[in-house]
Design a protein around this motif. Sequence first.
Motif, short mmCIF file in Angstrom:
data_model
loop_
_atom_site.label_atom_id
_atom_site.label_comp_id
_atom_site.label_asym_id
_atom_site.label_seq_id
_atom_site.Cartn_x
_atom_site.Cartn_y
_atom_site.Cartn_z
N VAL A 551 0.84 -1.19 0.00
CA VAL A 551 0.00 0.00 0.00
C VAL A 551 0.88 1.25 0.00
O VAL A 551 1.87 1.33 0.74
CB VAL A 551 -0.93 0.00 1.23
N ALA A 552 0.53 2.21 -0.84
CA ALA A 552 1.29 3.47 -0.96
C ALA A 552 0.37 4.65 -0.71
O ALA A 552 -0.77 4.68 -1.17
CB ALA A 552 1.91 3.57 -2.35
N LEU A 553 0.88 5.63 0.03
CA LEU A 553 0.13 6.83 0.37
C LEU A 553 0.82 8.04 -0.25
O LEU A 553 1.97 8.34 0.07
CB LEU A 553 0.06 6.98 1.89
N HIS A 554 0.13 8.73 -1.17
CA HIS A 554 0.69 9.87 -1.89
C HIS A 554 0.07 11.16 -1.38
O HIS A 554 -1.04 11.17 -0.83
CB HIS A 554 0.43 9.76 -3.40
N LEU A 555 0.77 12.26 -1.59
CA LEU A 555 0.25 13.58 -1.21
C LEU A 555 0.15 14.48 -2.43
O LEU A 555 1.03 14.47 -3.29
CB LEU A 555 1.18 14.26 -0.19
N LEU A 556 -0.93 15.28 -2.49
CA LEU A 556 -1.07 16.31 -3.51
C LEU A 556 -0.99 17.66 -2.82
O LEU A 556 -1.78 17.95 -1.92
CB LEU A 556 -2.39 16.17 -4.27
N CYS A 557 -0.03 18.48 -3.26
CA CYS A 557 0.22 19.79 -2.65
C CYS A 557 -0.17 20.90 -3.62
O CYS A 557 0.09 20.81 -4.83
CB CYS A 557 1.70 19.93 -2.30
N ARG A 558 -0.74 21.97 -3.06
CA ARG A 558 -1.12 23.11 -3.89
C ARG A 558 -0.34 24.38 -3.52
O ARG A 558 -0.57 25.42 -4.14
CB ARG A 558 -2.63 23.36 -3.79
N THR A 559 0.52 24.30 -2.52
CA THR A 559 1.33 25.46 -2.14
C THR A 559 2.76 25.02 -1.84
O THR A 559 2.99 23.86 -1.45
CB THR A 559 0.76 26.15 -0.89
N ILE A 574 4.91 12.58 -4.71
CA ILE A 574 4.31 13.87 -4.40
C ILE A 574 3.70 14.45 -5.67
O ILE A 574 4.38 14.60 -6.69
CB ILE A 574 5.36 14.85 -3.83
N TYR A 575 2.42 14.79 -5.59
CA TYR A 575 1.73 15.43 -6.69
C TYR A 575 1.78 16.95 -6.49
O TYR A 575 1.64 17.44 -5.37
CB TYR A 575 0.26 15.00 -6.73
N LEU A 576 1.95 17.67 -7.59
CA LEU A 576 1.96 19.13 -7.56
C LEU A 576 0.79 19.65 -8.39
O LEU A 576 0.69 19.37 -9.58
CB LEU A 576 3.28 19.67 -8.13
N ASP A 577 -0.07 20.40 -7.74
CA ASP A 577 -1.21 21.00 -8.42
C ASP A 577 -1.22 22.49 -8.12
O ASP A 577 -2.15 23.03 -7.53
CB ASP A 577 -2.52 20.35 -7.95
N TYR A 578 -0.15 23.17 -8.54
CA TYR A 578 -0.05 24.60 -8.29
C TYR A 578 -1.06 25.34 -9.16
O TYR A 578 -1.37 24.94 -10.28
CB TYR A 578 1.36 25.10 -8.61
N GLU A 785 -5.20 14.96 -0.53
CA GLU A 785 -5.09 16.23 -1.27
C GLU A 785 -5.40 17.40 -0.33
O GLU A 785 -6.29 17.32 0.52
CB GLU A 785 -6.07 16.25 -2.45
N PHE A 786 -4.68 18.50 -0.54
CA PHE A 786 -4.82 19.67 0.31
C PHE A 786 -5.16 20.90 -0.52
O PHE A 786 -4.83 20.98 -1.71
CB PHE A 786 -3.54 19.91 1.10
N VAL A 787 -5.81 21.87 0.14
CA VAL A 787 -6.14 23.14 -0.52
C VAL A 787 -5.40 24.27 0.19
O VAL A 787 -4.36 24.71 -0.25
CB VAL A 787 -7.66 23.39 -0.54
N HIS A 788 -5.92 24.71 1.35
CA HIS A 788 -5.29 25.81 2.09
C HIS A 788 -4.64 25.33 3.39
O HIS A 788 -4.28 26.15 4.22
CB HIS A 788 -6.33 26.90 2.42
N GLU A 789 -4.52 24.02 3.55
CA GLU A 789 -3.92 23.51 4.78
C GLU A 789 -2.49 24.02 4.96
O GLU A 789 -1.75 24.21 3.98
CB GLU A 789 -3.92 21.98 4.79
N SER A 790 -2.12 24.23 6.19
CA SER A 790 -0.78 24.73 6.51
C SER A 790 0.25 23.61 6.45
O SER A 790 -0.10 22.43 6.34
CB SER A 790 -0.77 25.34 7.92
#
Length: 834
Positions: A551-559, A574-578, A785-790
């Motif tokens: 099992v793999a856990l990925h992160l999508l970052c927007r900042t 790591i996913y980048l969705d700038y 996936e994150f939006v405005h999270e710090s």
Amino acid sequence: MTSLRRTTPPELLAPCGGWEQLKAAINCGADAVYFGLTDFNARARANNFTLEELPMVMETLHTQGVLGLVTLNTLVFDRELKKLETYIREIARNRVDAVIVQDIGVIQLIREVAPDLEIHGSTQMTITSAEGAELARRWGVKRVVLARELSLKEIAQICAQTSQEIEVFVHGALCVSYSGQCFSSEAWGGRSANRGACAQACRLPYDLLCDGEVTDLGPYQYLLSPQDLMAVRQIPELVAMGVDCFKIEGRLKGPEYVALTTQTYRKAIDDAWAGRPLDFSRQEERDLEQVFSRGLTPGFLEGTRHQRLVQGRAPRHRGVQIGVVRGTTQRGVFVELQETVRRGDGLVFDAADPQSQEEGGRIWGIYDHGQALEEGAQGSTLELRFGPGEVQLKRVQAGDWVWRTDDPQLSKRLRALAEQPANFHKEPIQITVSGTLGRPLVLTAEDAKGHLVVSSGEFLLQPAQRHGLDQTKLEAELSRLGDTPFSLGKLTLELSEGLFCPLSELSRLRHSLIEQLLTIRKTPLTITLGQNVLETLHQPLTADNLPETTVALHLLCRTPEQLEAALDLAVPVIYLDYLELYGLKDSVQKIQAQGLKAIVASPRIHKPNEERIWKFLLGLKSDGLLVRNPGLLQTLAELESQGMELPTRIGDFSLNAANGITAQTLLAMGLERITPTYDLNAQQIRDLAQYVPPQKLEIVLQHHLPVFHTEHCVFARFLSEGDDHTNCGHPCEKHRVALQDRTGLVHPVVADVGCRNTVFHGQAQSGADFWSKFIDTGITDYRLEFVHESNQDVRNIYACYQEALQTKMPGKKLWQNLQRLLPNGLTRGSYVMA
């Protein structure tokens, strides 16, 4: 008219929400109508037809020479495919002319079950480029309905770049979100717009929060409610560029609306094709506005005009503004009239507070200094009186706008128009008459579709005593086609001179030709006889197909701040969705420098002239691309076929994989994994994993549901006076904006590189309760996936999931741990949707 792509006039397609609307469309000049059946259509609230009614519907249409298109334009789940197959067979048996489809899996099923059934790609497919149109053709679609967010220039480019048939909307309601990309109904209504159950959250009031503070917008509270589309004036240009079909929205509207809009666009199309100038008066526009509108604009056909598209004062049909209140009396209201009014007109008083009960009623009397009038003229200020107690005059104030919501005279005229038969649909047929002395007369007819029929007489031709059969006599007799859908076209005589035949014989032969042609129109389409199509297309996997994986856990970052947390955590993928392209290259290099994999997300929309974006994304040399639109999917497949080496491609939720057939079709386009649509609940995701290798699925386990994805820019409309990115001052770069709903929940709004806005749900949605069940199914890839999270939020949330994974923590406990981390709360959202 000279057209770049067509040699015959384009088609006019009218909406049909019942028998009265069907009759109105036929009588007022529609070439085709579209309608839904009980299931699988995107207007579940319409008065849809049943399968039992379908034979009569199609016979009615075909007898009048009108095409019938059935909407199968929803996403379909795995457990529904068998029922859908039954629908497809009945649709084909009843000679439906085409079906309008959203789901790629439905397209594949139709091709197997009824290969002769024509398929049109719904606007729900989010086709915004020539590449997207070509991909639809690759899958078996003959015509695509383009997204309503395209400008005239962009439509012209698509028409020039593909030979695929193109259909565009020209009138009716506009969705603020791209069709097929709206999840607001799921977020706030527990139902799916992609399944025909739109909750119309775009028509609700919102407060605008700018940098955390409520912005005073006065009466403008309906920030996502666009005005309606009217493209009568754009018809000549659309015809010239070669658009194949013009579509009127409105399956929930009445027959009067169908009659007026169909008549209006019939005339505009015919004039444009004939090279005549557009003849469209201000009164005709007023009539369209009166019958139903929230205000009329050319929509996105004129490009992005944010100040014009969303007026924001009210979300509903208003009709025509007829004046402004100047004062009240004991018995009535003084109104400065901008339009002529008559006794019996229905009015409403608009105090710019549509959430409160509004006053309104029918005009009982019109008075000028006490003198009664039958009507009030434009430009005058008159007293309008209403029935006793009908209007609370104390609640009407000077300055209120006055709208005419109903015009009885117009309604009467439109009812007559809807019911009055017209000869719009006479299809010319070519008839050849042949015969020689002593032999029977033979008539051969050919219709526009190339169907040939022959009728031979019983009477042996004799010498005429006076006047024999000639062109004039035969034209007079054979043109008597009455209320049939045919007219006499070219008449060819292969006939000896001076022959006699009784008129009764000619009449019998004429009737025989028409009966044969009508019979051909009722002949069922070819369908496969086998009943086991799904066993081939939709075969469950066996345990032998499931390899052992981790099992793999990925992160999508927007900042960049979120990325720093992901780098410190050494997240393998790591996913980048700038929201803009700047900074992406450095971020990709940072990720790869640590030996981690960087996957870059593409925009959800790919329009003409946006090639630079995908070229830029490929130039980043990332380890993968998150593919979000059909145009890019097609472009990448073409590049790969030309020998270009491409990074790993993962298909995102926006490709709308709702069943195994769709997912397998998308994976065959070169995708490594596919993220299912957010329309699936937890059980349906597990169902999907029975038909797709589970290691080919990637589940978004926690995120903020992207409820709206829209071409309309909230930043530009309400934080500037600009109409587009050239004059808005780019408030999106200076401010953080959110929409606050009536419950007080705050929903972030972000703008992407194309200036498109996404409204994210204020609460995070989590599948924590179901994670262990997904893992048991064999699904190995998950994404947060994150939006405005710090930065710290990212660390805490990731650590929470990692702990659950390592300790095999029960889902209930994981849920409780996450709740403590998320001050805005947590929702199961679409995971528990019915």
